[in-house]
Design a protein around this motif. Structure first.
Motif, PDB file in Angstrom:
ATOM      1  N   TYR A  92     -21.857-126.962 -10.328  1.00  0.00           N
ATOM      2  CA  TYR A  92     -23.011-127.725 -10.810  1.00  0.00           C
ATOM      3  C   TYR A  92     -22.838-129.217 -10.530  1.00  0.00           C
ATOM      4  O   TYR A  92     -23.791-129.910 -10.165  1.00  0.00           O
ATOM      5  N   ILE A  93     -21.619-129.713 -10.707  1.00  0.00           N
ATOM      6  CA  ILE A  93     -21.367-131.131 -10.462  1.00  0.00           C
ATOM      7  C   ILE A  93     -21.274-131.439  -8.973  1.00  0.00           C
ATOM      8  O   ILE A  93     -21.686-132.503  -8.518  1.00  0.00           O
ATOM      9  N   ALA A  94     -20.755-130.488  -8.191  1.00  0.00           N
ATOM     10  CA  ALA A  94     -20.413-130.772  -6.799  1.00  0.00           C
ATOM     11  C   ALA A  94     -21.554-130.529  -5.815  1.00  0.00           C
ATOM     12  O   ALA A  94     -21.497-131.044  -4.694  1.00  0.00           O
ATOM     13  N   PHE A  95     -22.585-129.765  -6.190  1.00  0.00           N
ATOM     14  CA  PHE A  95     -23.577-129.397  -5.182  1.00  0.00           C
ATOM     15  C   PHE A  95     -24.448-130.581  -4.773  1.00  0.00           C
ATOM     16  O   PHE A  95     -24.935-130.635  -3.636  1.00  0.00           O
ATOM     17  N   PHE A  96     -24.652-131.541  -5.684  1.00  0.00           N
ATOM     18  CA  PHE A  96     -25.583-132.634  -5.388  1.00  0.00           C
ATOM     19  C   PHE A  96     -25.110-133.507  -4.225  1.00  0.00           C
ATOM     20  O   PHE A  96     -25.896-133.773  -3.304  1.00  0.00           O
ATOM     21  N   PRO A  97     -23.865-134.004  -4.211  1.00  0.00           N
ATOM     22  CA  PRO A  97     -23.451-134.796  -3.039  1.00  0.00           C
ATOM     23  C   PRO A  97     -23.495-134.010  -1.741  1.00  0.00           C
ATOM     24  O   PRO A  97     -23.769-134.588  -0.680  1.00  0.00           O
ATOM     25  N   VAL A  98     -23.253-132.701  -1.801  1.00  0.00           N
ATOM     26  CA  VAL A  98     -23.339-131.889  -0.583  1.00  0.00           C
ATOM     27  C   VAL A  98     -24.783-131.840  -0.093  1.00  0.00           C
ATOM     28  O   VAL A  98     -25.058-132.020   1.099  1.00  0.00           O
ATOM     29  N   ALA A  99     -25.709-131.594  -1.002  1.00  0.00           N
ATOM     30  CA  ALA A  99     -27.119-131.493  -0.613  1.00  0.00           C
ATOM     31  C   ALA A  99     -27.619-132.811  -0.028  1.00  0.00           C
ATOM     32  O   ALA A  99     -28.293-132.829   1.018  1.00  0.00           O
ATOM     33  N   VAL A 100     -27.291-133.920  -0.671  1.00  0.00           N
ATOM     34  CA  VAL A 100     -27.760-135.223  -0.191  1.00  0.00           C
ATOM     35  C   VAL A 100     -27.103-135.571   1.139  1.00  0.00           C
ATOM     36  O   VAL A 100     -27.770-136.046   2.078  1.00  0.00           O
ATOM     37  N   GLY A 101     -25.795-135.335   1.264  1.00  0.00           N
ATOM     38  CA  GLY A 101     -25.089-135.680   2.493  1.00  0.00           C
ATOM     39  C   GLY A 101     -25.545-134.855   3.680  1.00  0.00           C
ATOM     40  O   GLY A 101     -25.773-135.391   4.775  1.00  0.00           O
TER      41      GLY A 101
ATOM     42  N   ALA B 135     -30.301-128.584   1.321  1.00  0.00           N
ATOM     43  CA  ALA B 135     -30.471-129.625   2.341  1.00  0.00           C
ATOM     44  C   ALA B 135     -31.406-129.153   3.449  1.00  0.00           C
ATOM     45  O   ALA B 135     -32.260-129.924   3.916  1.00  0.00           O
ATOM     46  N   VAL B 136     -31.236-127.914   3.880  1.00  0.00           N
ATOM     47  CA  VAL B 136     -32.127-127.378   4.913  1.00  0.00           C
ATOM     48  C   VAL B 136     -33.568-127.364   4.412  1.00  0.00           C
ATOM     49  O   VAL B 136     -34.510-127.731   5.133  1.00  0.00           O
ATOM     50  N   GLY B 137     -33.762-126.969   3.150  1.00  0.00           N
ATOM     51  CA  GLY B 137     -35.107-126.968   2.588  1.00  0.00           C
ATOM     52  C   GLY B 137     -35.688-128.370   2.479  1.00  0.00           C
ATOM     53  O   GLY B 137     -36.875-128.591   2.764  1.00  0.00           O
ATOM     54  N   LEU B 138     -34.857-129.340   2.083  1.00  0.00           N
ATOM     55  CA  LEU B 138     -35.341-130.719   1.960  1.00  0.00           C
ATOM     56  C   LEU B 138     -35.767-131.295   3.297  1.00  0.00           C
ATOM     57  O   LEU B 138     -36.739-132.058   3.378  1.00  0.00           O
ATOM     58  N   VAL B 139     -35.059-130.930   4.363  1.00  0.00           N
ATOM     59  CA  VAL B 139     -35.380-131.448   5.691  1.00  0.00           C
ATOM     60  C   VAL B 139     -36.555-130.690   6.309  1.00  0.00           C
ATOM     61  O   VAL B 139     -37.395-131.278   7.002  1.00  0.00           O
ATOM     62  N   ALA B 140     -36.625-129.400   6.040  1.00  0.00           N
ATOM     63  CA  ALA B 140     -37.655-128.571   6.685  1.00  0.00           C
ATOM     64  C   ALA B 140     -39.040-128.799   6.101  1.00  0.00           C
ATOM     65  O   ALA B 140     -40.048-128.643   6.801  1.00  0.00           O
ATOM     66  N   SER B 141     -39.111-129.173   4.820  1.00  0.00           N
ATOM     67  CA  SER B 141     -40.420-129.261   4.175  1.00  0.00           C
ATOM     68  C   SER B 141     -40.503-130.517   3.327  1.00  0.00           C
ATOM     69  O   SER B 141     -39.707-130.699   2.394  1.00  0.00           O
ATOM     70  N   ARG B 142     -41.447-131.393   3.657  1.00  0.00           N
ATOM     71  CA  ARG B 142     -41.667-132.593   2.851  1.00  0.00           C
ATOM     72  C   ARG B 142     -42.150-132.222   1.456  1.00  0.00           C
ATOM     73  O   ARG B 142     -41.793-132.860   0.461  1.00  0.00           O
ATOM     74  N   ALA B 143     -42.989-131.187   1.362  1.00  0.00           N
ATOM     75  CA  ALA B 143     -43.488-130.763   0.057  1.00  0.00           C
ATOM     76  C   ALA B 143     -42.339-130.271  -0.819  1.00  0.00           C
ATOM     77  O   ALA B 143     -42.258-130.600  -2.010  1.00  0.00           O
ATOM     78  N   PHE B 144     -41.425-129.499  -0.232  1.00  0.00           N
ATOM     79  CA  PHE B 144     -40.270-129.017  -0.981  1.00  0.00           C
ATOM     80  C   PHE B 144     -39.409-130.187  -1.441  1.00  0.00           C
ATOM     81  O   PHE B 144     -38.889-130.193  -2.562  1.00  0.00           O
TER      82      PHE B 144
END
Length: 279
Positions: free
Chosen positions: A153-162, A100-109
């Motif tokens: 593997y199943i649980a990380f996606f909602p955490v990252a998006v949220g 999540a930090v990477g997604l917010v910090a970098s548009r390219a990432f």
């Protein structure tokens, strides 16, 4: 919650009679010896009912719950699944927050990574679990860890998006105010973005906890397991023991409620400012 519980209890008995009557009639027609003469009276005495009578369910609970720490008891296997789920949830939280930090910090990432994150959630867990178990088994990794990794593997996606949504939630005027005070980028993150993301984090964790629990149970079913609710579900399903299946499912539901409740308790401790003021 009390109203829902009362409604469920009121509907349970007539529903149980309705779904079991047909099975009871077929059993009587087959010539089986039962201590009853009519389909209605036999509906509460079937060995493997579709929906168990309360007395049958209570007897199965007592039988399968004692002694509680026996390897064949449901409480012991529930603790095994709970441990796998908690470890998987912890791994998913760490990985999800980093992403999540990477997604917010970098548009390219974000442009590079987000499509792959979405695609990763389309892989069937039933197919992934045995493959992961085989790969890890070649390196001597066995036991509960492969199940915990499947849960993560199943649980990380909602955490990252949220969490990524939470990190973007501060109002632009708040960021401008921080800049007015000459706050650095790390200071904006720690004092504004991170506190704002905590409610989103805990909401995501409640979703991720149930997903991780399902992942652990599916992994136990899909791989060689010696303990856990998934192992018990697979064994009793092969034995067509519907009473045992109902008990195991109810234990799994209780475990899911307990996990969500635990996260809610931690949320109240970590974010006390969200509590409503007393009136």
């Amino acid at each position: 919650m009390l109203v829902v519980a009362v409604v469920v209890l009121a509907l349970y008995w007539p529903l149980m009679l309705w779904v079991n009557t047909g099975q009871a009639q077929r059993t009587l027609d087959s010539g089986a010896e039962l201590d009853c003469t009519t389909a209605i009276s036999c509906a509460t005495q079937l060995r493997n009912p579709t929906l168990p009578a309360p007395a049958q369910l209570g007897a199965s609970f007592r039988t399968m719950s004692t002694p509680p720490m026996s390897p064949t008891s449901v409480p012991y296997n529930t603790l095994v699944t709970a441990g796998e789920t908690l470890v998987g949830l912890l791994i998913a939280t760490v990985l999800g927050v980093i992403l999540a930090v990477g997604l917010v910090a970098s548009r390219a990432f974000e442009r590079i990574t987000l499509p792959w994150l979405i695609a990763s959630q389309t892989v069937p867990v039933v197919a992934l679990a045995p493959m992961l178990a085989v790969v890890l088994g070649q390196y001597g990794v066995q036991g509960w860890l492969p199940k915990a990794l499947i849960a993560a593997y199943i649980a990380f996606f909602p955490v990252a998006v949220g969490v990524s949504a939470g990190l973007r939630s501060p109002d632009p005027m708040q960021e401008d105010l921080m800049r007015t005070y000459r706050a650095s980028g790390p200071q904006v993150f720690w004092k504004l973005r991170l506190p704002a993301s905590l409610p989103f984090l805990f909401t995501s964790l409640k979703v991720a906890a149930t997903a991780a629990l399902i992942g652990s149970i599916v992994a136990e079913i899909s791989t060689i397991s010696f303990a856990g609710l998934g192992k018990m579900l697979a064994e009793n399903s092969r034995a067509s023991d519907t009473l045992a299946l109902w008990v195991i499912m109810l234990y799994g539901a209780a475990l899911g409620i307990a996990l969500v409740g635990l996260i809610g308790l931690v949320e109240r401790l970590v974010t006390p400012w969200r509590a409503e003021p007393s009136r």
